[in-house]
Write an enzyme that holds these catalytic residues in place. Structure first.
Site, PDB file in Angstrom:
ATOM      1  N   GLU A  53    -112.319  26.345  37.165  1.00 11.54           N
ATOM      2  CA  GLU A  53    -110.983  26.909  37.055  1.00 11.54           C
ATOM      3  C   GLU A  53    -110.842  27.908  35.922  1.00 11.54           C
ATOM      4  O   GLU A  53    -110.314  28.984  36.071  1.00 11.54           O
ATOM      5  CB  GLU A  53    -110.029  25.759  36.801  1.00 11.54           C
ATOM      6  CG  GLU A  53    -108.894  25.721  37.756  1.00 11.54           C
ATOM      7  CD  GLU A  53    -107.804  26.596  37.274  1.00 11.54           C
ATOM      8  OE1 GLU A  53    -107.542  26.601  36.068  1.00 11.54           O
ATOM      9  OE2 GLU A  53    -107.225  27.275  38.103  1.00 11.54           O
ATOM     10  N   HIS A 114    -107.428  21.975  33.134  1.00 10.03           N
ATOM     11  CA  HIS A 114    -106.897  23.180  33.790  1.00 10.03           C
ATOM     12  C   HIS A 114    -107.280  24.367  32.900  1.00 10.03           C
ATOM     13  O   HIS A 114    -108.462  24.593  32.666  1.00 10.03           O
ATOM     14  CB  HIS A 114    -105.388  22.968  33.952  1.00 10.03           C
ATOM     15  CG  HIS A 114    -104.721  23.851  34.950  1.00 10.03           C
ATOM     16  ND1 HIS A 114    -103.414  23.680  35.312  1.00 10.03           N
ATOM     17  CD2 HIS A 114    -105.151  24.923  35.644  1.00 10.03           C
ATOM     18  CE1 HIS A 114    -103.073  24.602  36.200  1.00 10.03           C
ATOM     19  NE2 HIS A 114    -104.107  25.373  36.411  1.00 10.03           N
ATOM     20  N   HIS A 133    -103.955  17.449  33.009  1.00 13.81           N
ATOM     21  CA  HIS A 133    -102.906  16.877  33.866  1.00 13.81           C
ATOM     22  C   HIS A 133    -103.247  15.429  34.209  1.00 13.81           C
ATOM     23  O   HIS A 133    -103.530  15.118  35.375  1.00 13.81           O
ATOM     24  CB  HIS A 133    -102.754  17.694  35.156  1.00 13.81           C
ATOM     25  CG  HIS A 133    -102.356  19.111  34.941  1.00 13.81           C
ATOM     26  ND1 HIS A 133    -101.170  19.488  34.357  1.00 13.81           N
ATOM     27  CD2 HIS A 133    -102.996  20.261  35.220  1.00 13.81           C
ATOM     28  CE1 HIS A 133    -101.091  20.800  34.296  1.00 13.81           C
ATOM     29  NE2 HIS A 133    -102.195  21.298  34.810  1.00 13.81           N
ATOM     30  N   ASN A 167     -99.966  25.589  32.468  1.00 15.22           N
ATOM     31  CA  ASN A 167    -101.055  26.129  33.275  1.00 15.22           C
ATOM     32  C   ASN A 167    -102.169  26.625  32.366  1.00 15.22           C
ATOM     33  O   ASN A 167    -103.275  26.130  32.371  1.00 15.22           O
ATOM     34  CB  ASN A 167    -100.508  27.267  34.138  1.00 15.22           C
ATOM     35  CG  ASN A 167    -101.545  27.875  35.040  1.00 15.22           C
ATOM     36  OD1 ASN A 167    -102.614  28.260  34.594  1.00 15.22           O
ATOM     37  ND2 ASN A 167    -101.247  27.962  36.315  1.00 15.22           N
ATOM     38  N   ASN A 223     -98.911  32.507  34.660  1.00 22.22           N
ATOM     39  CA  ASN A 223    -100.202  31.871  34.873  1.00 22.22           C
ATOM     40  C   ASN A 223    -101.132  32.163  33.707  1.00 22.22           C
ATOM     41  O   ASN A 223    -100.964  31.635  32.625  1.00 22.22           O
ATOM     42  CB  ASN A 223    -100.738  32.346  36.227  1.00 22.22           C
ATOM     43  CG  ASN A 223    -101.732  31.385  36.812  1.00 22.22           C
ATOM     44  OD1 ASN A 223    -102.828  31.246  36.298  1.00 22.22           O
ATOM     45  ND2 ASN A 223    -101.351  30.699  37.859  1.00 22.22           N
ATOM     46  N   ASP A 268    -104.507  35.627  38.438  1.00 21.63           N
ATOM     47  CA  ASP A 268    -104.607  34.261  37.919  1.00 21.63           C
ATOM     48  C   ASP A 268    -104.984  34.300  36.441  1.00 21.63           C
ATOM     49  O   ASP A 268    -104.162  34.619  35.597  1.00 21.63           O
ATOM     50  CB  ASP A 268    -105.601  33.479  38.779  1.00 21.63           C
ATOM     51  CG  ASP A 268    -105.448  31.992  38.614  1.00 21.63           C
ATOM     52  OD1 ASP A 268    -105.048  31.557  37.536  1.00 21.63           O
ATOM     53  OD2 ASP A 268    -105.737  31.243  39.562  1.00 21.63           O
ATOM     54  N   ASN A 269    -106.253  34.020  36.104  1.00 20.11           N
ATOM     55  CA  ASN A 269    -106.624  34.014  34.685  1.00 20.11           C
ATOM     56  C   ASN A 269    -106.973  35.401  34.184  1.00 20.11           C
ATOM     57  O   ASN A 269    -107.518  36.221  34.907  1.00 20.11           O
ATOM     58  CB  ASN A 269    -107.841  33.127  34.468  1.00 20.11           C
ATOM     59  CG  ASN A 269    -107.449  31.680  34.450  1.00 20.11           C
ATOM     60  OD1 ASN A 269    -106.678  31.261  33.615  1.00 20.11           O
ATOM     61  ND2 ASN A 269    -107.970  30.939  35.396  1.00 20.11           N
TER      62      ASN A 269
END
Ligand SMILES: *[C@@H]1O[C@H](CO)[C@@H](O)[C@H](O)[C@H]1NC(C)=O
Ligand SMILES: *[C@@H]1O[C@H](CO)[C@@H](O)[C@H](O)[C@H]1NC(C)=O
Length: 354
Positions: A53, A114, A133, A167, A223, A268-269
């Protein structure tokens, strides 16, 4: 009259739902066509089968990878396996990931990592911040990395009411950071409703033991977050609004908006090249396929390279795009010394030479 009114109400509701559905399909890039664009020297990283991730790399080439995310609404290929932090030494010829050992006392069974972020302290100590999480709650775990035996020593668990659905995270000091909350709600039904209705209710929070405050808000789905090498600018990806927000960071840690770079994909990242300041982004070309996983129609992957993001005309290059036949659901792309690592939300990891 009653019937007419009821009909009118049904009509208005149908129009509203139709409008939200159109907006939702747009935010998901649901109808985008993909033409694969591959790099010549790539191979899948052995040993990563259930996600990579987030990735952060030390100046000495040690890459930290969070793996095994389980998240409401997202596919998992190993639902019963706990999450882990993997280490990959990019200075080796054929690097293999090893799992970092975590000291006793930390609740490993519910570890569900995450976003991650590294911080190098004044004494060269390496701190790793991990968004966790456990049982679908949100905490931030702070570890110290011990290179001698590839282990992590757990220092503390950070919880706060403003860190309700975290996140990603970018470390600012040995115990301070900015974090994105990607949802206002934490339950899956309300999260989906929030995405469907297009509510821009997510935010960025500054945390230190002395002070916790919201520093930016109004994102559909805040994000990835990262910071420029000089520490003056903060980049925040809004997944569902397809853009990157550039903020100026002040000495008092507040952020003021500077510009928005609009893109055509679910960002996203964000990784920042520590030498050039270039921005690398892992993107989801089609959010519908990501969230409604179908093995017959898998989500693709996309990597963007952004140069001169602060200038009037940044250069955006699509470096890699795949329809999912090689790698599905890319969430992060990061470079080290002509090597590119592409990580995914729940699939494999790809190692390329640039
Ligand atoms: C990294 O990618 C994962 C994939 O979404 C994303 O959920 C996470 O927020 C990102 N983490 C960071 C640090 O951006
Ligand atoms: C923080 O600093 C900026 C820039 O100097 C200023 O505009 C802003 O008002 C300050 N915010 C707070 C909360 O002090």
């Amino acid at each position: 009259m009653g019937k007419l009114l009821a009909l009118a109400i049904v009509g208005v509701l149908a129009a509203l739902i139709g409008e939200r559905l159109m907006g939702f399909r747009h935010r998901m890039c649901a109808s985008r066509e993909l033409k694969p664009k591959r790099l010549p020297n790539c191979h899948l990283i052995k040993g990563i089968e259930a996600g990579s991730e987030d990735i952060d790399i030390l100046p000495n080439g040690l890459a930290f990878i969070s793996s095994g995310l389980k998240y409401p609404g997202l596919k998992s290929f190993a639902p019963d396996k706990r999450g882990e932090i993997l280490l990959l030494d990019l200075k080796e010829d054929d690097p293999r990931p090893v799992e970092l050992r975590i000291n006793h006392g930390f609740d490993l069974a519910s570890f569900n990592p995450h976003g991650i972020s590294l911080y190098i302290g004044d004494d060269d100590a390496v701190y790793l911040f991990v968004v966790n999480h456990p049982r679908y709650k949100s905490t931030v775990e702070l570890f110290k990395f011990v290179e001698d035996d590839n282990s992590l020593v757990h220092l503390k668990t950070i919880k706060h009411e403003l860190l309700a659905s975290v996140n990603d995270i970018v470390a600012l000091g040995p115990d301070s950071f900015y974090a994105t909350n990607d949802h206002y709600f934490t339950g899956i039904t309300l999260m989906l409703l929030e995405m469907f209705l297009g509510l821009a209710w997510t935010n960025v929070v500054y945390y230190s033991p002395q002070e916790v405050k919201e520093v930016a808000a109004g994102f559909y789905s805040a994000n990835g977050i990262n910071i420029s090498p000089d520490g003056k600018y903060v980049y925040i990806a809004d997944l569902l609004d397809h853009n990157i927000h550039v903020f100026e960071k002040h000495a008092n840690l507040s952020l003021t908006p500077l510009k928005v770079l609009q893109l055509d994909t679910l960002v996203d990242n964000i990784s920042v090249d520590p030498y050039t300041g270039d921005v690398w982004v892992g993107c989801h070309p089609n959010g519908m396929k990501l969230f409604l996983y179908d093995p017959e129609n898998v989500p693709g992957s996309e990597v963007l390279h952004i140069q001169d993001i602060l200038s009037k005309k940044p250069t955006v290059t699509q470096v890699y795009i795949d329809d999912g036949s090689v790698i599905q659901g890319s969430s992060v792309a990061t470079v080290y010394d002509n090597q590119l690592l592409i990580g995914t939300v729940f699939h494999k990891g790809l190692h390329c030479e640039l």
